[in-house]
Each structure stands twice: as C-alpha cells, then as structure tokens.
Design an enzyme around this catalytic site. Sequence first.
Site, PDB file in Angstrom:
ATOM      1  N   ILE A 256       0.872  -1.165   0.000  1.00 60.30           N
ATOM      2  CA  ILE A 256       0.000   0.000   0.000  1.00 60.30           C
ATOM      3  C   ILE A 256       0.911   1.217   0.000  1.00 60.30           C
ATOM      4  O   ILE A 256       1.898   1.281   0.730  1.00 60.30           O
ATOM      5  CB  ILE A 256      -0.930  -0.001   1.237  1.00 60.30           C
ATOM      6  CG1 ILE A 256      -1.855   1.221   1.240  1.00 60.30           C
ATOM      7  CG2 ILE A 256      -0.151  -0.098   2.529  1.00 60.30           C
ATOM      8  CD1 ILE A 256      -2.884   1.191   2.369  1.00 60.30           C
ATOM      9  N   SER A 257       0.621   2.199  -0.850  1.00 60.37           N
ATOM     10  CA  SER A 257       1.492   3.361  -1.015  1.00 60.37           C
ATOM     11  C   SER A 257       1.498   4.237   0.232  1.00 60.37           C
ATOM     12  O   SER A 257       0.524   4.261   0.993  1.00 60.37           O
ATOM     13  CB  SER A 257       1.034   4.201  -2.215  1.00 60.37           C
ATOM     14  OG  SER A 257       1.190   3.493  -3.423  1.00 60.37           O
ATOM     15  N   PRO A 258       2.581   4.991   0.462  1.00 59.42           N
ATOM     16  CA  PRO A 258       2.602   5.951   1.563  1.00 59.42           C
ATOM     17  C   PRO A 258       1.482   6.974   1.397  1.00 59.42           C
ATOM     18  O   PRO A 258       1.156   7.368   0.270  1.00 59.42           O
ATOM     19  CB  PRO A 258       3.975   6.622   1.433  1.00 59.42           C
ATOM     20  CG  PRO A 258       4.811   5.639   0.674  1.00 59.42           C
ATOM     21  CD  PRO A 258       3.861   4.956  -0.268  1.00 59.42           C
TER      22      PRO A 258
END
Length: 429
Positions: free
Chosen positions: A110-112
């Site tokens: 999951i992206s920052p």
Amino acid sequence: MTSPGIRRKRFQPSVRATDLARRQSRFWSRVLLGGLAVLGWHWAAVGCGQSRFDQARERMVQEAIIGAGIKNPRVIEAMRTTPRHEFVPLNQRQYAYLDMALPIGEGQTISPPFIVAYMTEQLDPQPTDRVLEIGTGSGYQAAVLSPLVKEVYTIEIIESLARRAAQTLKRLKYDNVFVKAGDGYLGWPEKAPFDKIIVTCSPEKVPPPLVEQLREGGRMIIPLGQRYQQIFYLLKKENGQLVQEALKPALFVPMTGQAEKLRTVQPDPAKPAIVNGDFEQATGDPPEPVGWHYLRQVTWQQDTKAPSGQHYIRFSNSHPGRPAQALQGFAVDGRKVSSLEVSVWVRGEEIRPGPNGELPALVILFYDEKRQPAGEALLGPWRGSFDWQQERRQMPVPQRAREAILRIGLFGAVGELSVDHLRLQGTEK
C-alpha cells in the site's frame, strides 16, 4: 576526485556505537519501510479505540500531508476521513498512520499516504468525474477518491487482492467504487471513456489502451521508467494526443502482465549499483537530485570544494522527530552477491539525537522475492560537528535478498548532514 585537504577516514565503530547502530537499524527497518515516518506515532494500534486511530490519522494529515505541501482542501479532507488502518493487514495496523509503504501480501504494498495524496491532487478530481485506477492493491487509493468523484473503476491483476479489496470497500460502504480482477494494461474498455486515469504501478511506457480510454481533455498520472528509476508524469489528452509533464521521481512496484512482457530494460541483480551517487544531476524547480525518491528536507548544493564534482545534498532539520531523508531502490540477488562495499562522504553540523535517540545514518533494507523484509545493514550513526570525511563498510547480503532500498538522512535527528560521493559495489559469490 577527492578535494585537497579532505581527510579520508575508514569507518571503525566503537562497541557502543555498533550496539546503538544495530538497535537503530532494527527500529528503522520496522518504521521506515516506505518513506517518511514520524517516530512519535509508534504505538500498538491493535485493540486500540477508534479515537486513537482518529488522533493518529489527524497527526498524519498535519505532518505528512499538509506539512509536505498538499494544498487541495478536498484532497486533504479525503485523507482525513479515509480509515487507512482498514486497508492494511492486522499485523501492520500499528504502522497504518505512518507515511510509509506497507506490505499487503502477494508481493504488493500500500502506497505511503503522501504519495496517495500527491497523485490524487495532481489528478484534480471533480465531482462529475469517472475515474479509472490501475492497481487496486488494498483499495485505499480508490477509497480516497470515492468521495471526490462520481465513480471509481479499479483493476487489480492479482485476483486474491481484488477480492479482498472489493470486500473491504463494500464493508465500508464505498458504493461508487467498482473492482475488477484483470490486467490493467488493457484498461476497462466496457466502461470507457474516463475523465481521469490514475496508475499506481509502474510500466516502462504508457499502455496504448489507456490512452484510448482517456476522454478528450482528460488527465492521467502515471509513474514511468525502469524498475528502480521512475518519474511521475502528468498526461493531458489534447486533440487525441498526450501532452506530458514530468513531475518528480517515484518508486513503485512494476506493472505486471502485458506491461512487464514488453519491458526492454531489466535491472541486473548480480550487479547492484546506485544512480547519481555524486548528486551532479538534478531537475525541477527547486532542483532535486535525479534518481532519488521521497525526499524530505533536502537541498541540492553547489560547491567547487565538494568531495566529488561540484554538487552535494544537505539534510537540515530543526524540529526533533521530523524526518529528513532520501532513498533509492536497487536490485540485488543474495544468491549471486555475497556483500556490498558501501562508501560515502559526510559532513555534520551540530547534529543532535531526535526524541527517540535517532541519529543520522545510511541504512540498507533488504527484501525477499515477496517484498518481505529480509535483513538490514547500517553505516553510521553520526553526531556532532565534523568536516568532510569518508565512511566505508562491507555489508553482507542476506541469501534470500532480491532487492533493497538504501536510505540516508537525519531520521528525526536535529542539525545538518551533508552527503556526497556515495558508492555501492557488490562482491560476487
């Protein structure tokens, strides 16, 4: 080239420094998996009340979203109200509101939060928009978009992730988000055209089907490039053609399926290397060093007396605990490479520990083929004031390592750290 009068110093840590480095390395390997981390948020979230999540999310928004430059009020509100902890595995929830990538299974992440907010802001979402997302992952990006647009159509190539994301989105009542399992390279022609397209994985080139499915006047944001060297591009469709604008460096998992089959440049994990370690190349306004990602409190400096060339980078921080860092990914195969010879020139000015004892260092985190942590190594830490000096270390590569991320910076410490002539070379088995 080494400037005259600069002292060469081979790194020989004391036992105390080595113990501190080891403790810090293990801490950073947990907290700095994907980028910026505000260290004061490290608390055990599993079983905590909802208010605790809300407090952490608000702090994330203030520090990592607004504090990092996001200005669109609608995007900020979406980040404030989207429960990121619902989109990460239970064993990762304690890190849900750190600005970092987290593993979600199947070798994906999951992206920052900052990257999610940044891409969303660049997309300029409108209430009437129909948006196509490529790379559903956990569903978090789609959830952030949901209150900002009319409909979100999102595609995930890994069926198990697509099912899980669809279940999570349905449970949380994101009723205008539609999930499909399939190859994102092909888009979703039955639902085209789309006003906006957001691609959260990296192909080497823009997939032609996505160009066809983008409405005239529409916008697409996409990270393009090699496996570990990508740039965000904002694409606008005008008269049937794409007008592109390069934004900032990025580091995403690759787009698989057809996009990966068409990739022409592949990294060589038997020959790990760092790009632009002399920091001579920079782009943008203000200029940022090419090849380095997720920069925080970094400036590109010019000086004819730099250890190598005429440029270096400087990390500055006056707020204890606030991150100042740069990172770069690279391929390395622990079956073929036994160790990494790492060297760097550093200079310190009044460096003091952060609130949790953080000190500046160079950290390498290794990952296996499923992008799970496989080990870590550290050069440093540094403190106080000192002139340019060279630091070196031979770092063993874990057998199961397949890729790595190098981070360097203050990591919450206060003061200034200057960095130049960073080199990395692998020793083959």
